[in-house]
Write a protein that holds these residues in place. Sequence first.
Motif, PDB file in Angstrom:
ATOM      1  N   LYS A   1     -19.978  81.488  12.795  1.00 39.29           N
ATOM      2  CA  LYS A   1     -19.132  82.348  11.971  1.00 39.29           C
ATOM      3  C   LYS A   1     -17.724  82.460  12.546  1.00 39.29           C
ATOM      4  N   ASP A   2     -17.619  82.361  13.868  1.00 43.28           N
ATOM      5  CA  ASP A   2     -16.309  82.421  14.512  1.00 43.28           C
ATOM      6  C   ASP A   2     -15.681  81.041  14.652  1.00 43.28           C
ATOM      7  N   TYR A   3     -16.515  80.030  14.784  1.00 39.98           N
ATOM      8  CA  TYR A   3     -16.031  78.653  14.925  1.00 39.98           C
ATOM      9  C   TYR A   3     -16.831  77.759  13.991  1.00 39.98           C
ATOM     10  N   SER A   4     -16.470  77.777  12.719  1.00 43.52           N
ATOM     11  CA  SER A   4     -17.218  76.982  11.742  1.00 43.52           C
ATOM     12  C   SER A   4     -16.862  75.508  11.826  1.00 43.52           C
ATOM     13  N   GLY A   5     -15.821  75.207  12.561  1.00 47.34           N
ATOM     14  CA  GLY A   5     -15.415  73.823  12.739  1.00 47.34           C
ATOM     15  C   GLY A   5     -14.055  73.750  13.411  1.00 47.34           C
ATOM     16  N   MET A   6     -13.873  72.764  14.254  1.00 48.97           N
ATOM     17  CA  MET A   6     -12.587  72.543  14.921  1.00 48.97           C
ATOM     18  C   MET A   6     -12.344  71.045  15.001  1.00 48.97           C
ATOM     19  N   ASP A   7     -11.075  70.678  14.934  1.00 50.69           N
ATOM     20  CA  ASP A   7     -10.732  69.267  15.048  1.00 50.69           C
ATOM     21  C   ASP A   7      -9.283  69.169  15.509  1.00 50.69           C
ATOM     22  N   THR A   8      -9.086  69.204  16.822  1.00 47.50           N
ATOM     23  CA  THR A   8      -7.748  69.165  17.389  1.00 47.50           C
ATOM     24  C   THR A   8      -7.483  67.803  18.017  1.00 47.50           C
ATOM     25  N   GLY A   9      -6.313  67.639  18.567  1.00 46.42           N
ATOM     26  CA  GLY A   9      -5.954  66.376  19.198  1.00 46.42           C
ATOM     27  C   GLY A   9      -6.503  66.273  20.602  1.00 46.42           C
ATOM     28  N   LYS A  10      -5.857  65.485  21.426  1.00 49.36           N
ATOM     29  CA  LYS A  10      -6.310  65.254  22.799  1.00 49.36           C
ATOM     30  C   LYS A  10      -6.118  66.458  23.703  1.00 49.36           C
ATOM     31  N   GLY A  11      -5.172  67.319  23.391  1.00 49.90           N
ATOM     32  CA  GLY A  11      -4.906  68.442  24.272  1.00 49.90           C
ATOM     33  C   GLY A  11      -4.009  68.033  25.426  1.00 49.90           C
ATOM     34  N   THR A  12      -3.569  69.001  26.192  1.00 49.36           N
ATOM     35  CA  THR A  12      -2.670  68.718  27.316  1.00 49.36           C
ATOM     36  C   THR A  12      -3.349  67.906  28.415  1.00 49.36           C
ATOM     37  N   ALA A  13      -4.665  67.958  28.486  1.00 50.09           N
ATOM     38  CA  ALA A  13      -5.406  67.189  29.495  1.00 50.09           C
ATOM     39  C   ALA A  13      -5.664  65.754  29.042  1.00 50.09           C
ATOM     40  N   ASN A  14      -5.220  65.439  27.816  1.00 41.21           N
ATOM     41  CA  ASN A  14      -5.387  64.095  27.256  1.00 41.21           C
ATOM     42  C   ASN A  14      -6.859  63.689  27.172  1.00 41.21           C
TER      43      ASN A  14
END
Length: 431
Positions: A172-185
């Motif tokens: 319910k709080d995280y129904s889905g996420m799709d981000t890039g590589k992030g700062t840690a690559n």
Amino acid sequence: MKDIANLRTSLAELDDLLVTCMRCGMCQSVCPVFKDSMLEGDVARGKLALIDSLAKRMIDSPVEVKDRLEKCLLCGSCEANCPSGVKITDIFIKARAILTGYIGLSPMKKAIFRRTLVHPRLFSGLLSMGSKFQGIMTSQADPFLGTSCSKIMSPLIGDRHFMPLAKRPFRKDYSGMDTGKGTANIRVAFYPGCVVDKMLPQVGHAVIKVLEHHGCGIYLPKNQGCCGIPTLASGDEESFLKLLKHNLKPFSSGNYDVLVTPCATCTSTIKKLWPKMAAKISPEAEKKAERIANRTMDISEFLVKHFDVDLAAQAGKGTTKTVTWHDPCHLKKSIGVSEEPRAILKGLPGYEFVEMNEADTCCGNGGSFNLAHYDTSSRIGGRKRENILATGADVVTTGCPACMMQMTDMLSQGHDHVAVKHVIELYADAL
């Protein structure tokens, strides 16, 4: 005729797996069920002898054979200590599948697995509804551990002290996420698992917090299904393969570097059982499952190996509590992860780490084993409770939600003021 041919093939495959067993009995020294009952039929050697004549016994007394084979935690202790390298877990799973195919599933398991669990949205919806009305049938058992017990005598719940369903599941709080590589690559796929989603959402929140803290991109597909181990442990290959197909879609198409889970059993299932079972679907499915398996890691293993997590400089500062660790069977014995969570715990500020006696001995949960053999399960769990209390720890941690459920039950029964936490929760709190 096709079914008979399949049965003949499966029995032949079992024979091939059985030939390496020398009947040495080394499994007796490590089997938690045998340690409790001292019955030869409860140890791997006894069960393998039973399986050796499975074709005949299936005709004579299939239900009795199935019951005896299912009195096993599938903890892998026997396999991890077998001098001949017998693939005991594979043998037991295959034998259960043969027997279930011959006898059929019970009406309850058929309803749970084939009509509910294989449909993730329906399964999640029913449990969400159950969380709203669970108070009608349950009452608080131990306020310190937040456990519940049944208000009325229930053959399924018995006298267990259990963790209630979360009022707000993780999805319910995280129904889905799709981000890039992030700062840690680095881009991380996250598989929370059923228990984290529906009972322990705080563990899922801790994983997200930690990944974001370390600059990871996050890939969290919607509508994830169960890893399938409850169905396979019951011999229901049909339901397992449906769940596997469901999960292969998002995790084989997602562009990520590592898949992490906070559940030892899910990690072991994805790494070891998904590729083997995917071969039954198609060669393409097998390749997809292998690629996923090769990128799958336990969350503590991922943190230590990818970020060189070193809190040693802070260790012991402002020490106010002691913490101990329980090795989940599917984490240490199945995939060889044990030092990584200890490395995190030993560096936590505010905590002193105390090693538990028999830390890698099974807690006795075993999923459906706990439901079918609660007396045995609770006696094995009682030994784990004694080892926890002997450390004098304020907190016991682990890396498996099922182990958390078992230890919470045992400690709650004794009204012991020892908190039960996932290692990632303590690490997230320390950030």
